[in-house]
Structures are given as C-alpha cells and as structure tokens.
Design a protein around this motif. Structure first.
Motif, PDB file in Angstrom:
ATOM      1  N   MET A   1      21.480  -5.378 -13.337  1.00 61.39           N
ATOM      2  CA  MET A   1      20.265  -6.165 -13.584  1.00 61.39           C
ATOM      3  C   MET A   1      19.065  -5.263 -13.829  1.00 61.39           C
ATOM      4  SD  MET A   1      20.522  -9.083 -10.718  1.00 61.39           S
ATOM      5  CE  MET A   1      21.491 -10.525 -11.005  1.00 61.39           C
ATOM      6  N   ILE A   2      19.128  -4.030 -13.296  1.00 56.53           N
ATOM      7  CA  ILE A   2      18.019  -3.117 -13.552  1.00 56.53           C
ATOM      8  C   ILE A   2      18.448  -2.030 -14.528  1.00 56.53           C
ATOM      9  CG2 ILE A   2      16.719  -3.547 -11.444  1.00 56.53           C
ATOM     10  CD1 ILE A   2      18.123  -1.182 -10.175  1.00 56.53           C
TER      11      ILE A   2
ATOM     12  N   LEU B   1      15.495  -3.390  -4.853  1.00 58.05           N
ATOM     13  CA  LEU B   1      15.484  -3.199  -6.307  1.00 58.05           C
ATOM     14  C   LEU B   1      14.044  -3.077  -6.805  1.00 58.05           C
ATOM     15  CD1 LEU B   1      18.172  -5.610  -7.799  1.00 58.05           C
ATOM     16  CD2 LEU B   1      18.326  -3.159  -7.359  1.00 58.05           C
ATOM     17  N   ILE B   2      13.119  -3.819  -6.160  1.00 57.99           N
ATOM     18  CA  ILE B   2      11.730  -3.834  -6.638  1.00 57.99           C
ATOM     19  C   ILE B   2      11.109  -2.439  -6.584  1.00 57.99           C
ATOM     20  CG2 ILE B   2       9.455  -4.899  -6.376  1.00 57.99           C
ATOM     21  CD1 ILE B   2      10.939  -7.231  -4.905  1.00 57.99           C
ATOM     22  N   PRO B   3      11.074  -1.797  -5.357  1.00 54.24           N
ATOM     23  CA  PRO B   3      10.517  -0.433  -5.360  1.00 54.24           C
ATOM     24  C   PRO B   3      11.341   0.535  -6.197  1.00 54.24           C
ATOM     25  CG  PRO B   3      11.395  -1.011  -3.196  1.00 54.24           C
ATOM     26  CD  PRO B   3      11.390  -2.256  -4.005  1.00 54.24           C
ATOM     27  N   ALA B   4      12.673   0.346  -6.239  1.00 48.86           N
ATOM     28  CA  ALA B   4      13.489   1.257  -7.044  1.00 48.86           C
ATOM     29  C   ALA B   4      13.032   1.231  -8.495  1.00 48.86           C
ATOM     30  CB  ALA B   4      14.965   0.878  -6.942  1.00 48.86           C
ATOM     31  N   VAL B   5      12.776   0.007  -8.987  1.00 49.63           N
ATOM     32  CA  VAL B   5      12.321  -0.096 -10.382  1.00 49.63           C
ATOM     33  C   VAL B   5      10.910   0.463 -10.526  1.00 49.63           C
ATOM     34  CG1 VAL B   5      11.688  -1.722 -12.200  1.00 49.63           C
ATOM     35  CG2 VAL B   5      13.818  -2.032 -10.922  1.00 49.63           C
ATOM     36  N   MET B   6      10.045   0.175  -9.538  1.00 51.16           N
ATOM     37  CA  MET B   6       8.672   0.669  -9.620  1.00 51.16           C
ATOM     38  C   MET B   6       8.641   2.197  -9.612  1.00 51.16           C
ATOM     39  SD  MET B   6       6.658  -2.013  -7.204  1.00 51.16           S
ATOM     40  CE  MET B   6       5.008  -1.458  -7.589  1.00 51.16           C
ATOM     41  N   PHE B   7       9.518   2.799  -8.832  1.00 52.20           N
ATOM     42  CA  PHE B   7       9.524   4.259  -8.742  1.00 52.20           C
ATOM     43  C   PHE B   7      10.216   4.903  -9.941  1.00 52.20           C
ATOM     44  CE2 PHE B   7       9.519   3.961  -3.838  1.00 52.20           C
ATOM     45  CZ  PHE B   7       8.146   3.793  -3.849  1.00 52.20           C
ATOM     46  N   PHE B   8      11.318   4.310 -10.378  1.00 52.47           N
ATOM     47  CA  PHE B   8      12.161   5.018 -11.345  1.00 52.47           C
ATOM     48  C   PHE B   8      12.347   4.286 -12.661  1.00 52.47           C
ATOM     49  CE2 PHE B   8      13.652   6.195  -7.059  1.00 52.47           C
ATOM     50  CZ  PHE B   8      13.329   7.540  -7.091  1.00 52.47           C
ATOM     51  N   GLY B   9      11.637   3.142 -12.845  1.00 49.61           N
ATOM     52  CA  GLY B   9      11.797   2.404 -14.093  1.00 49.61           C
ATOM     53  C   GLY B   9      13.163   1.749 -14.154  1.00 49.61           C
ATOM     54  N   LEU B  10      13.611   1.368 -15.363  1.00 50.17           N
ATOM     55  CA  LEU B  10      14.918   0.744 -15.530  1.00 50.17           C
ATOM     56  C   LEU B  10      15.937   1.803 -15.921  1.00 50.17           C
ATOM     57  CD1 LEU B  10      13.918  -2.510 -17.457  1.00 50.17           C
ATOM     58  CD2 LEU B  10      14.562  -2.279 -15.040  1.00 50.17           C
ATOM     59  N   GLY B  11      17.219   1.503 -15.660  1.00 54.60           N
ATOM     60  CA  GLY B  11      18.254   2.418 -16.134  1.00 54.60           C
ATOM     61  C   GLY B  11      19.209   2.871 -15.054  1.00 54.60           C
ATOM     62  N   ARG B  12      19.869   3.981 -15.328  1.00 56.21           N
ATOM     63  CA  ARG B  12      20.922   4.466 -14.452  1.00 56.21           C
ATOM     64  C   ARG B  12      20.380   4.932 -13.091  1.00 56.21           C
ATOM     65  NH1 ARG B  12      24.605   8.173 -17.556  1.00 56.21           N
ATOM     66  NH2 ARG B  12      22.746   9.419 -17.792  1.00 56.21           N
ATOM     67  N   VAL B  13      19.199   5.610 -13.125  1.00 53.28           N
ATOM     68  CA  VAL B  13      18.696   6.223 -11.890  1.00 53.28           C
ATOM     69  C   VAL B  13      18.411   5.192 -10.788  1.00 53.28           C
ATOM     70  CG1 VAL B  13      16.871   7.613 -10.875  1.00 53.28           C
ATOM     71  CG2 VAL B  13      17.858   8.236 -13.086  1.00 53.28           C
ATOM     72  N   PRO B  14      17.608   4.159 -11.038  1.00 52.45           N
ATOM     73  CA  PRO B  14      17.391   3.188  -9.951  1.00 52.45           C
ATOM     74  C   PRO B  14      18.685   2.492  -9.566  1.00 52.45           C
ATOM     75  CG  PRO B  14      16.528   2.342 -12.018  1.00 52.45           C
ATOM     76  CD  PRO B  14      16.883   3.781 -12.256  1.00 52.45           C
ATOM     77  N   GLY B  15      19.597   2.320 -10.509  1.00 51.25           N
ATOM     78  CA  GLY B  15      20.895   1.704 -10.212  1.00 51.25           C
ATOM     79  C   GLY B  15      21.654   2.539  -9.192  1.00 51.25           C
ATOM     80  N   ILE B  16      21.717   3.841  -9.462  1.00 54.18           N
ATOM     81  CA  ILE B  16      22.453   4.720  -8.533  1.00 54.18           C
ATOM     82  C   ILE B  16      21.768   4.734  -7.169  1.00 54.18           C
ATOM     83  CG2 ILE B  16      23.035   7.129  -8.053  1.00 54.18           C
ATOM     84  CD1 ILE B  16      23.612   7.516 -10.984  1.00 54.18           C
TER      85      ILE B  16
ATOM     86  N   ARG C   1       0.832  -1.208   0.000  1.00 51.21           N
ATOM     87  CA  ARG C   1       0.000   0.000   0.000  1.00 51.21           C
ATOM     88  C   ARG C   1       0.862   1.253   0.000  1.00 51.21           C
ATOM     89  NH1 ARG C   1      -4.791  -1.232   4.203  1.00 51.21           N
ATOM     90  NH2 ARG C   1      -5.734  -2.925   3.027  1.00 51.21           N
ATOM     91  N   LEU C   2       1.960   1.210   0.810  1.00 48.67           N
ATOM     92  CA  LEU C   2       2.842   2.369   0.900  1.00 48.67           C
ATOM     93  C   LEU C   2       3.442   2.678  -0.469  1.00 48.67           C
ATOM     94  CD1 LEU C   2       4.265   4.436   2.759  1.00 48.67           C
ATOM     95  CD2 LEU C   2       6.134   2.790   2.979  1.00 48.67           C
ATOM     96  N   VAL C   3       3.961   1.613  -1.113  1.00 51.01           N
ATOM     97  CA  VAL C   3       4.575   1.819  -2.437  1.00 51.01           C
ATOM     98  C   VAL C   3       3.542   2.376  -3.416  1.00 51.01           C
ATOM     99  CG1 VAL C   3       5.571   0.624  -4.420  1.00 51.01           C
ATOM    100  CG2 VAL C   3       6.398   0.118  -2.121  1.00 51.01           C
TER     101      VAL C   3
END
Ligand SMILES: Nc1ncnc2c1ncn2[C@@H]1O[C@H](COP(=O)(O)OP(=O)(O)O)[C@@H](O)[C@H]1O
Ligand SMILES: [Mg+2]
Lengths: 285, 403
Positions: free
Chosen positions: A233-234, A145-160, A19-21
């Motif tokens: 991986m993301i 990694l899961i919320p990072a991808v959900m928030f920022f999609g794939l690529g450099r940003v969630p990686g950082i 719910r939070l995500v």
C-alpha cells in the motif's frame, strides 16, 4: 472537569507525537537520508540478485535447499510450486516479494538478535525490551505506516522498515528465551574452564540457543510475509501489489492466483526454515 | 636390657605434604546482603533458624580446611548440606560472602576477574554430575574445550585432547557426539576435558553419582589409576559413604553448611565426631576400609624387646610385667620375631601382616595366631599389633547393629 483533563491528556499524546515526528523531519533529515540509502541499497542488492538470476536457476536452488533440508517429497512440491508461479506469470512479483521478505528478515535479525542477547543478560534491558516488543506487536501496522511514509516517502524503503518493525519481535523474544534456556550446567562448565564473557556467548550460549533462534527466524519470515499486502500500500511492490490490484478491479482470477502464489511461497519458506530449528528431515536434535 | 613401652599409637602418619588450598572461615549466604544472616549465625543460630527468621538460604558456614598437594579430598554430606556450593566457591562459580581461599598462598577471593580466569585456565578443571558436555561438539572438541578457550592453537589442542581421550580409554570415539555415547562414556569425556589441559587441581562435583553402580566402580578405579600415574590435587564431592571410603585420602563431612569432621577414612570410622557422622558411615563395611596399620596398636600391654639384648633378663621382665609375649626388633626398628614367656626361643609361624593389608584379609590370621598379630610397614618396620579384642571391637563398631 475530569473529561477536560482526559481530553487534554488524550489530545496531548496526539499533539506530542505530531511534534516528535515534525521535529525528526526538521532536524533528522540527514540521518533519515542515510538510513534510507542503506536500506534501499541493501534491499535493492537482494532484489537485483534474485531477479538477475534466471528463473530455472533460482527455482532450482530453492528446490535443492528443499531436498537437502526436508526431503524428496517436499523438493517435488517446491519444484511444482515454482513452476505454477511461473506459469501464472507471477514470477517477477513473487521474487520481488521474496527479496522484501529476505531483506526485512536480515535486518530484523541484525537488530533483533543482539537485542535478545542483551535482554537475556540484563534484567533492566529485559524490562525495557519487553515493553518495546509489546508496543511493536500490538500497535496496528497501519499506524506506523504514517510516520514511515512521512520519513521515507513511498516505495521499498518504508515497506521494509514497516515490515521490520512488525516482524522483529519473535526474533528478539526467541533469542532471549533460547539463551535463558541453555542448561545452567553448560554455562557453569564454560565459566569453570575459564571462558570470558564473549567466549561464553559464542562457544556455549549461542550454539545451544540456535534451535530457538531459528524458530524465531522462521516466525519472523512468516510475519514478514503476512505484511506484504500492507507494505505494498505504500509502494513496496511485489505480490502484495498484485493482490491489491485484484481487489481494486474485483478481478477474482487475479486475486486467487496472487493469493495462491503467496501461500506457496509461505509454505516453501516455512518448511525450509523450520528444518534449521529441528534438524534435517524434521528429526529432533 | 631395655624395655620400651611407648603409649603412642602407630597410625598412618605420612609426612606433612605441601598445602595447595587453604580455606579460612569461608561463608556463602544466598542473599544480596549477607550481614544479617552472618550475625545471626555468629550468635549461634543454625541454617534452619536463619531460613525461618530471615528467609535466607545458607550455603556454607565458616568452613576452614587445608587441601594438600596430590591428595583426594572428599567432601561429603547429605543432599542440601552445601557440598556443591562449597566446591563452586573454590573456583568462584559462586562468589563467597566472606572468608579466604588461598591457592599456593594467593587469595583467590580478592583476585580480579581477569586474573581469576587465568588461574582457572591454567590450574583448575571441573567435572560435573550431569556431565555438562556441549551437545554440538564431538568428544574431541569437548575434550579440547579448555585449551580452546585458553587460546591454544588448533593442532596442539587436538593432540592434547586426543591424548586425554586415550587416557580414559575413548581414543576410538573422538568423532562421536555426546548423544551417541552412554552415560559412563560421556563422563569419561568429561574427565578427558578436565585432564586435557593438565590441571594441578580437579574439582569433581558428584562426578560419578549419575552412573550405574558397576560403571561407577569402574570410574572410581579409573580415577585411582590416573591418580597413581600423576598425583593431582582432587576435591571430590560425594554423598556416597562407600565411594568416599574407597577413594579418599581425607574426608570432610558437611552438615547444614558446616564442616563437622575432617580426617582420614580410618579416623572417621574409628572416631566419628557425632551421631550424624556415625549414621552416615553405619552401612560401610569397615573391614574393607580399614587396613592393618589402622588397627595396629602399640600400647602399655605391648612389650618391645631389643634384638641385641640377652634373652634371660628379657624373659624375666616379661613375667614381671605379666605380659605373655614380647616383640623383638632390630636396631632399625624392624620386626624380628615374637618371644613367649614360656620359652627361650622365638615363636615359630608368626608371620607379620603388611600394614596395607585390608582388615578383612586378616581375620583368619588374627584368630589362629598364638599372640596378637604383629604388623609391619613396607620396610619391615614394626608398627604395632592387632589383638583379637581390637579386631572384634572394630568389626562390631562398623556393623549395622551398633547404636
Ligand atoms: N543459587 C542458590 N540460591 C539460593 N539457595 C541456594 C542456591 N544454591 C544452593 N542453595 C541452597 O544452599 C544449600 C546447599 O545446596 P547445595 O550446595 O546444592 O547442597 P548439596 O550439593 O550438598 O546437595 C541448599 O539449602 C540449597 O537450597
Ligand atoms: Mg550437589
């Protein structure tokens, strides 16, 4: 009965995190976009600068740093390491990984050093901070990694961002430790001569905590390096990507080459940043 | 014929100097709530009892004293007696639990932090036992620290810091880092840092205790020399009785957080308040601490004669009183000579001793003089006499064997 309760609580945590995500996704999108744009801009600028420089210039600059901070022998090692990376045709992914590490480290310090200072000064902040750091260090990286991808999609940003979460704790801990270890008589001297709080911090505490803070920088960089395969991986790219390709294709040659490049980069970064904590040429300060 | 028989002692009564620091009923209890400990202390309990019953450390109890402008005020006592706490209360490195500290009449304990910082920057410096130099700064940058913090411009503060380093003989070492200097030199930098901002008050917590005896004596002389150049108000902490005797104008002795005696070195040596104080100074060679003026007595047995009077009635009075000698003074009170009961002329060869002469320099003269040795001040004014009995008594009291 007990099992039901346990299941309800256990399920509850899962449900609540979901719910939070979702709530953040529903209402926080503009804020997320701003964060994403800032991180992307920052990471992109570092990447661009590193990749824009000719290989000999970048390699030469790092070799010069090795010569200045560590010594002749290590400078030779650094030059050979970069030559080998270039010869293995891994220059671009290596530099991109270096960019990711530098960007993550810079952001970790930007958040971690102030947090460490705050923890050193307030007992409440210390308690909260320690809990947060324990959480960050023990939670398996794949989980955020899961919320990072959900928030920022794939690529450099969630990686950082994932790398920052993973690599920041030592910067915080060693900053707080360094400040607490400043000899009390130095703090007394600062106050006796009329320092205000910020003067005490910048003229007495931080300069004397610097070796410890630099040890934190070193550890943060090493941890960031250890995240590069996970981050790729993301979609963070770089050497991690090459390692993943080697695994996927069962290409032993590629795997060994890319693994070797990671190790060489790690050794160079480690020795150079370590020298800032202990003084030039490894002399204790 | 006038015979003056003052019973008062002629002691080192300097005029009352202006009071800089007034400390009144100052207490420090190391506890979040000091009240239970304070009421226990009020009921007569000691530090040990408070620690046993409440598990609370007592730092300073009910300290009251005045520190005068330009004096070196030494606070001494055994380790743990509360000296460091006391000196840190004066600049509020430690917050008092109760009591007042007035600097030039203004109560520092009520001062808001902002204003306290101004006072510390302008008036007070501190020198530490462990030197407490910043290791990442050169001697010059360390010496300039107080001025830098106070916002003085770079050129001005470097000039002042260099002057301070030169004052302590380290001008040539301005660019060195503390780790490149010996302990004695480091503490000179500490002294320069304290002097650079030209404070009126210096707090020195066992400033020389970490140094070798030879270097320590050198630093004590340095401090006395600086004090002669410009008299500052100095609060000097020490656990070394010899050191206290050498440099102090006045001494406060602390025991278990309380001040048990305050006085000049001579007063404390002569009349220690209790066994603790006596034991403290037992090893001190009093003949080097005490000066002729400290021993000079002018009591009922000392007959004073006026120069303008006739000799004959004077001699008669001497024999009536059963006194062997009379000391002749002029109208201004200056010593003129000694009159013996047996002769009509002044005795030859009785040179008065200077009031500032250390007692150990008087031994031979007191022993060989025909009469108790007269003592005069810098203007030649008669202060009193030192008899053999008084001298022996003093030497005996300062020696190890006394109980
Ligand atoms: N921060 C503190 N917390 C608790 N007790 C303290 C603290 N500082 C000093 N004390 C206690 O106060 C007493 C006096 O200490 P101190 O002033 O350092 O003595 P001295 O300088 O004469 O050796 C000692 O019993 C010491 O244990
Ligand atoms: Mg002490």
């Amino acid at each position: 009965m007990d099992e039901d309760l346990a299941a309800a609580i256990g399920g509850g945590i899962g449900v609540w995190s979901e719910r939070l995500v979702n709530a953040i996704l529903d209402h926080g999108q503009p804020a997320l976009d701003v964060v994403a744009a800032l991180v992307d801009g920052f990471g992109g600028a570092i990447d661009g600068a590193l990749l824009g420089a000719p290989p000999w210039a970048l390699g030469g600059a790092i070799t010069a740093a090795a010569l200045w901070r560590v010594g002749k022998g290590f400078a030779l090692f650094t030059a050979l390491a970069f030559a080998a990376i270039f010869a293995m045709d891994l220059w671009e992914p290596t530099v991109s990984t270096l960019g990711l590490v530098l960007a993550s480290t810079a952001l970790s310090l930007a958040a971690g050093v102030p947090l460490g200072i705050w923890m050193a000064r307030s007992r409440i902040a210390d308690g909260l901070g320690k809990t947060l750091l324990d959480l960050m260090q023990t939670m398996p990286a794949f989980v955020y990694l899961i919320p990072a991808v959900m928030f920022f999609g794939l690529g450099r940003v969630p990686g950082i961002i994932a790398t920052v979460i993973f690599a920041m704790p030592p910067a915080v801990r060693l900053t707080a430790l360094g400040i607490r270890q400043v000899p009390p008589e130095l703090v007394e001297a600062g106050r006796a001569f009329g320092c205000r709080d910020h003067q005490l911090l910048f003229k007495v505490q931080l300069p004397n905590a610097l070796p410890s803070i630099m040890a934190g920088v070193n550890q943060t960089m090493m941890m960031a390096l250890s995240m590069i395969v996970v981050a790729s991986m993301i979609g963070a790219g770089g050497l991690g990507n090459v390692v993943l390709q080697g695994i996927q294709r069962l290409d032993i040659g590629l795997g060994v080459e890319s693994g070797l490049a990671v190790v060489l980069l790690a050794v160079v970064i480690d020795r150079i940043t370590q020298s800032f904590g202990t003084g030039r040429g490894g002399k204790a300060r | 014929m006038t015979l003056i028989l003052p019973s008062e002692t002629a002691s080192s009564s300097t005029g009352p100097a202006e009071v800089r620091l007034e400390v009144r009923r100052l207490c420090k209890i190391f506890a979040d709530d000091p009240r239970p400990a304070l009421s226990l202390l009020e009921a007569g309990a000691g530090k040990a009892e408070v620690l046993r019953r409440l598990n609370v450390n007592v730092g300073v109890v009910d300290a009251s004293f005045d520190i005068r402008a330009g004096e070196i005020f030494v606070i001494m006592g055994l380790s743990g007696s509360g000296k460091s706490t006391m000196v840190r209360l004066l600049n509020r490195l430690i917050e008092p639990s109760r009591g007042e500290i007035r600097l030039d009449g203004r109560d520092l304990t009520r001062l808001p932090k902002r204003e306290l910082v101004e006072v510390l920057r302008r008036d007070m410096s501190m020198v530490f036992q462990s030197f407490a130099l910043l290791p990442n700064r050169t001697a010059l940058e360390n010496a300039a620290f107080g001025l830098e913090v106070a916002g003085v411009g770079k050129a001005a503060r470097r000039a002042a810091a260099l002057r301070a380093l030169e004052q302590v003989g380290l001008g040539a070492y301005a660019g060195r880092y503390p780790r490149e200097l010996s302990g004695g030199m480091q503490q000179r930098v500490g002294l320069a840092r304290a002097l650079a901002k030209n404070p009126t008050i210096m707090l020195m917590d066992e400033a020389f205790s970490a140094l070798d005896p030879l270097i320590r004596a050198e630093m004590q002389n340095e401090l006395l020399r600086l004090q002669r150049e410009q008299a500052r108000t100095i609060v000097f902490i020490s656990h070394d009785a010899e050191e206290a005797m050498r440099i102090a104008d006045r001494i406060a002795v602390m025991e278990d957080g309380r001040i048990v005696q305050i006085g000049t070195p001579a007063e404390i040596l002569r009349e220690p308040a209790d066994e603790y104080v006596r034991a403290f100074f037992r090893g001190v060679d009093s003949s080097r601490v005490l000066r002729a003026r400290d021993l000079a007595r002018c009591d009922a047995a000392t007959v004073l004669l006026d120069e303008a009077d006739d000799r004959r009635p004077a001699l008669r009075r001497l024999s009536e009183l059963g006194a062997g000698y009379g000391y002749v003074r002029d109208r201004a009170g200056r010593f003129r000579g000694v009159l013996s009961r047996d002769g009509a002329d002044l005795l030859d060869g009785v040179e008065p001793a200077a009031g500032d002469a250390p007692v150990h320099a008087l031994l031979r003269r007191v022993a060989t003089a025909p009469c108790p040795l007269p003592v005069v001040d810098g203007q030649g004014v008669f202060l009193g006499v030192v008899s053999r009995a008084a001298l022996l008594e003093t030497l005996d009291r300062g020696s190890l064997g006394d109980g």
